[in-house]
Structure formats: C-alpha cells, structure tokens
Write an enzyme that holds these catalytic residues in place. Structure first.
Site, mmCIF file in Angstrom:
data_model
loop_
_atom_site.group_PDB
_atom_site.id
_atom_site.type_symbol
_atom_site.label_atom_id
_atom_site.label_comp_id
_atom_site.label_asym_id
_atom_site.label_seq_id
_atom_site.Cartn_x
_atom_site.Cartn_y
_atom_site.Cartn_z
ATOM 1 N N SER A 5 -5.180 10.534 14.612
ATOM 2 C CA SER A 5 -4.712 9.799 13.626
ATOM 3 C C SER A 5 -3.549 10.655 12.833
ATOM 4 C CB SER A 5 -5.778 9.537 12.766
ATOM 5 O OG SER A 5 -5.322 9.116 11.402
ATOM 6 N N CYS B 34 0.988 -1.756 9.666
ATOM 7 C CA CYS B 34 -0.105 -1.013 10.111
ATOM 8 C C CYS B 34 0.492 -0.025 11.167
ATOM 9 C CB CYS B 34 -1.306 -1.916 10.582
ATOM 10 S SG CYS B 34 -2.668 -0.860 10.869
ATOM 11 N N LYS C 165 0.631 0.858 14.520
ATOM 12 C CA LYS C 165 1.246 0.279 15.825
ATOM 13 C C LYS C 165 2.057 -0.854 15.492
ATOM 14 C CE LYS C 165 -1.068 3.653 17.460
ATOM 15 N NZ LYS C 165 -1.725 4.004 16.185
#
Length: 574
Positions: free
Chosen positions: A477, A129, A131
C-alpha cells in the site's frame, strides 16, 4: 463555444447520430429526452467510479453532474456512465485483495467498451480510489479521444487524542493492540474517528500519488487534484473539466499528444518528490504502455534517483493531502520542481498550454512547512528507490521517505502467502534482524499481486518497523512504511530467484546503492533451480484465471494486452 462549430462527419459519434440509416439509433436518444439539437452535438462520455463500496467513491456522482454541466454549457452532449472499483482498504489483508490490481484492467476495459460501443467523441473521467485513477487514465490514453481526468478528492484527516490520523493509523493500531500496547477501547475509538467522511485516504498513499501524477502528466486541470472531496471547489473544477474537454475537441488535442515520454518523466518526478506510493512504479509503465512508449520500472527508478524529496507527507512525514491543498495544492509542488529545473516545462497539458505557462501565476509559498524548496530538500534523492541485484534481476521498489537507515542485512524467513506471514507477526514469531520473504503473491502467482499493508502495519504496531525488513513479489500500500520492498522480479511463480530463497539465507539490501542481493553462491542457486517446480494456480476459472493467463511482469506495469505499440486502428480515428 457553439456546437455548430464541430464537424460531426469527423467524429466517432457520427456512426450513431448522422444520416437516414441511423434513425433507429436516434430514436433511443429521443427516448432519453434529448432534443434534435443535442443529438447532433459531440457526445462526451462522463464516467465516474461512483459506488457505495467505500468513502473514496461516494462524492463522485455529485462531481459528475457538475462535469456534465460544463460539457453542456460548452456545446457538447454529456452521456454519464459508471464503472467498478475495488477499494484496497476494505480488500486488504484477505483474499479480496487479489481483486484489487485486476480491477485496474477491468476499469480500463469497461470504459473502452462503453466508449467504443456508443461512439463517444470525448471523455471526462472521475476517480477516487487507488486502482481507479490509473484505470481511468489508461482508458483515456488507449482510446486517444480528447479527455480530461479529475480526482474525486481526499478524505479529511480524523482526530485522535489531539493528533491528525488516517486509516493507516488504524492498521498500525491493530498491531499495537495485538502487542498489548493499545486497549480495546482506544482501538474502537480510533476506528470510529479515523475516516470522518467522503474521500480517498488522506496521506500520500496511492490515490493522492496518482492524483499528483494526473496534474504532472498534464491530463488534469492544474489545481484539480488538491481539494478534499467535501470541498465545494471540486464542483467548480468538475464544471471546468467539462468545458476543457470541449476545448480539446475543438482544437483537436488528443491525450497521446500530452502524455509524451517527457510528460511521464515529469510524472515520475512528482512521485519521488512527494515520497509517493511505490504503486506508481507499476502504474506509470502501464500508462506509458497504452501510448506505445517504453517506460519500465528501471526508467522510473532512474528518475527517482535524481529527484529531491521535498514534500513532508504521511506515511513517512507529518502532513496529509488537506495540508497540501491549504498551501496552494499540487501547483506548489510543481512550482518548486520547475524552479529547481526538475520538470520539462514545455510539455503540453489539457489547458492547451504548457506546464510552464500553467505555472506562470504560481509563486512558491515560502511561509509553510509542508513543501520544501529544492535548494533545501528533506533528502537529496527521491522518497522512492528502485533496486536491482541477484534477488531482483528485473528490479524491485522501496519507499525510503522518512527512513533513517538505508541498509539492511539478515537471515531470510520465508512464507509462501501473506496470511502465513501475518499470522507469524501476530503471534510474535518474527525476530529482530530477520528479512521476511513473502512470495507467490506476484501478478501471475497471486494471482493479482496483493498489497501487504496488514502485515507491514502490524509490524510497525508491534514496534518492529525498523528492526526487520520485508521483501515480496507482491505490492505494498502507499500507506506502508519501513524497509518494505515490493515488485521483486521475476516473480516466484515464473521461477524468479525469490522462489529459491530458503530460511536462513542471507539477504543484503542497500537502498543507497540500489541493490538487493541473495548472498549464496551460483552453484547452490542453480541446484535449487533444477529442483524447483511451479505451483499450480488454484484459480482455474473466472477472472483470476483469465488474469493469470494474460498478465505480464511487474517491471512493465503488469499489463494484459499488447498496448499502443501494437495498435493498428486507433479508436479515435474510426
């Protein structure tokens, strides 16, 4: 490879396995079923971000078992552990997003503490994912023990009305629904089919961008970033990653010998070439910081400016990560860049070979439309652009992949948090031609530098993606598209110019020239500065308070410690 070829007297694990004084320590390992022979092998931490928070992570435990098999077969003793993730898609659009970037530091710190506390000699790290990818990579570079990174893989695309879709289509669907352009039934159908199983978001968003970085940086096996999470080849790459870390241990090759300045330039090149996430401009400086290398936003932007955009990937393009895999994976992109002279070919990788040697057997696939040759790029400069000017003296970043218009000028519409801006979009209060300013969302001011996908996707869903611009000291994002500028520095919380903007001020953006300016005269700006006061941080306890106290500027990666340059004793040398 035989474990007896390793000299434990020179490895960190000697502190917990060797000599009479370590009998109590060894007793714990016997309790876990290890044999005497296994105890005296090198210990390799196999860390994954497995959890049930989101589909990005649910395939990682399976892959970790395969990595452990590779370590064992090559003469090491694998020791599995897990760390946290905060999944952006679920944290998006509410206060939970304040946890996202903070989690990168917690991931790196928690891995460091586990490795240090148990004296492991090497590491295989699996992440899925946004981070977690840079967080795991940061720990590798910080510890500097032989390490191999592996991406958990992307999700397969969903199908909606005959088209491939991703979760970003659902976010944009929310905007379409609020504007009366999508029915309740269609929105519900879209949310049910967009994410068909395990894996990270399928476009060239942050996870897939940083997966490409892992191969270009040289800390992951060639081809390992490409396969979707459900694909069984992931297990092969996991086994090979376990074997590879043992080769690195035998050869004494450490991550900082691989992650050199040239390697970071290669990593920035693949971000630009693929129209990758603007978050890479935050994570690459943070990774370099762990090595003691100066590589800030402006260094990244300089490489973006000279790199052609060649991969037609969502959100600005047509294709998803599965399509890259189908035409040969990340090595195809790297082959194109190497052929065009855009990569440093002599950089070392975890194979023990150079970039050039790894790509010797790779021929560019000319019979596909996903990746273009550099002789015929989608555009001559990168899909991500750095900006600088009177509104952003410490820089800013914008993804221009897929954009037709690279200049914008208009009156400011100011909001001091994302929720207020989103509400204005939902109510139809934003006018074409305006520049939305969302501030006090930076690393310190947020705290946590939230992403703004809910707001940007809502704008696109309402058909305003090209008619307004948005700037923020927060982040976007990797799925964001349109004239959306993030990482504006200095941030508002420390008195940056973005804090002084007022409704109606004219803001000028030129992504071709790389400028971001507030068009008011200097005396007026200074007058506003004198009357400005920093708002109080409402978070006065817990991790968000700690983060706000420690975090540095976005320009240098929003890091929370002094980095490799200040290091006196390296963990790998204990």
């Amino acid at each position: 490879m035989d474990a007896r070829t390793f000299d434990k007297s020179k490895l960190p694990s000697r502190h917990v396995t060797e000599g009479p004084s370590r009998a109590p320590h060894r007793s714990y390992y016997y309790a876990m079923g290890l044999t005497e022979e296994q105890i005296h092998r090198p210990f390799v931490g196999v860390v994954s971000c497995w959890n049930e928070a989101a589909p990005c992570n649910i395939a990682l435990m399976r892959q970790a078992q395969s990595a452990k098999k590779g370590v064992d077969e090559a003469g090491g003793t694998p020791r599995e552990f897990c760390t946290i993730t905060v999944t952006d898609g679920i944290a998006m659009g509410h206060q939970g997003m304040k946890s996202s970037l903070v989690s990168r530091e917690v991931i790196a710190d928690s891995i460091e503490l586990t490795m240090r506390g148990h004296c492991y000699d090497g590491m295989v790290g699996l992440a899925g994912c946004d981070k977690s990818l840079p967080g795991v990579m940061m720990s590798m570079l910080r510890l500097n023990v032989p390490s191999v990174f592996m991406y958990g893989g992307s999700i397969m695309p969903g199908r909606f009305h005959g088209k491939d879709v991703t979760v970003v289509d659902v976010f944009e669907g929310v905007g379409q629904h609020s504007a009366g352009k999508m029915s309740d039934e269609d929105l519900h159908e879209l949310e049910c089919v967009a994410c068909p199983g395990a894996g990270a978001c399928g476009g060239q968003f942050t996870a897939n961008t940083m997966a490409c970085v892992s191969e270009a940086l040289g800390i992951a096996l060639p081809g390992s970033a490409g396969a979707p999470a459900p694909d069984t080849s992931r297990d092969y790459y996991a086994v090979e990653s376990g074997r590879a870390v043992m080769r690195l241990l035998a050869d004494g090759i450490r991550p900082r010998e691989i992650a050199t300045l040239k390697a970071f330039e290669n990593a920035a090149t693949i971000v630009a070439a693929t129209g990758g996430s603007t978050n890479a401009a935050l994570h690459l400086p943070a990774l370099a910081h762990e090595c003691g290398i100066e590589f800030d936003l402006f260094d990244v932007a300089a490489i973006f400016k000279r790199t052609p955009y060649i991969a037609d990937l969502k959100p600005g393009g047509q294709y998803v990560a599965k399509d890259v895999f189908d035409i040969g994976g990340v090595p195809q992109i790297m082959r194109a860049l190497l052929d065009g002279g855009y990569l440093h070919e002599d950089c070392l990788t975890v194979t023990g070979k150079t970039i050039k040697q790894n790509l010797e057997g790779v021929k560019f696939n000319a019979g596909q439309k996903v990746v273009y040759p550099v002789s015929n790029p989608i555009s001559p400069t990168g899909g991500v652009v750095g900006l600088e000017g009177s509104l952003a003296p410490d820089g800013a970043i914008v993804k221009v992949a897929g954009m037709k218009k690279l200049q914008f000028q208009g009156p400011a519409r100011c909001f001091d948090c994302e929720e207020d801006a989103f509400a204005a979009v939902e109510k139809g209060e934003i006018r074409p031609g305006e520049v939305i300013v969302i501030r006090y969302e930076g690393p310190r001011g947020g705290p946590g530098m939230r992403e703004m996908l809910s707001t940007t996707a809502a704008l696109y869903g309402r058909g305003m993606g090209e008619s307004v611009a948005l700037i923020t000291d927060g982040r976007f994002s990797g799925g964001t598209r349109g004239f959306c500028i993030g990482h504006v520095g200095p941030e508002a919380a420390v008195g940056g110019p973005i804090a002084l903007v007022r409704d109606g001020d004219t803001i000028a953006i030129d992504a071709e020239k790389g400028t971001l300016d507030l068009l008011i005269d200097t005396p007026e700006l200074e007058s506003r500065r004198k009357s400005w006061k920093a708002p109080a941080n409402p978070y006065q306890s817990g991790v968000l308070r700690k983060y706000a106290d420690q975090v540095g500027p976005a320009r240098r990666g929003a890091v929370t410690h002094a980095g490799g340059k200040a290091e006196v004793v390296c963990y790998a040398d204990i």
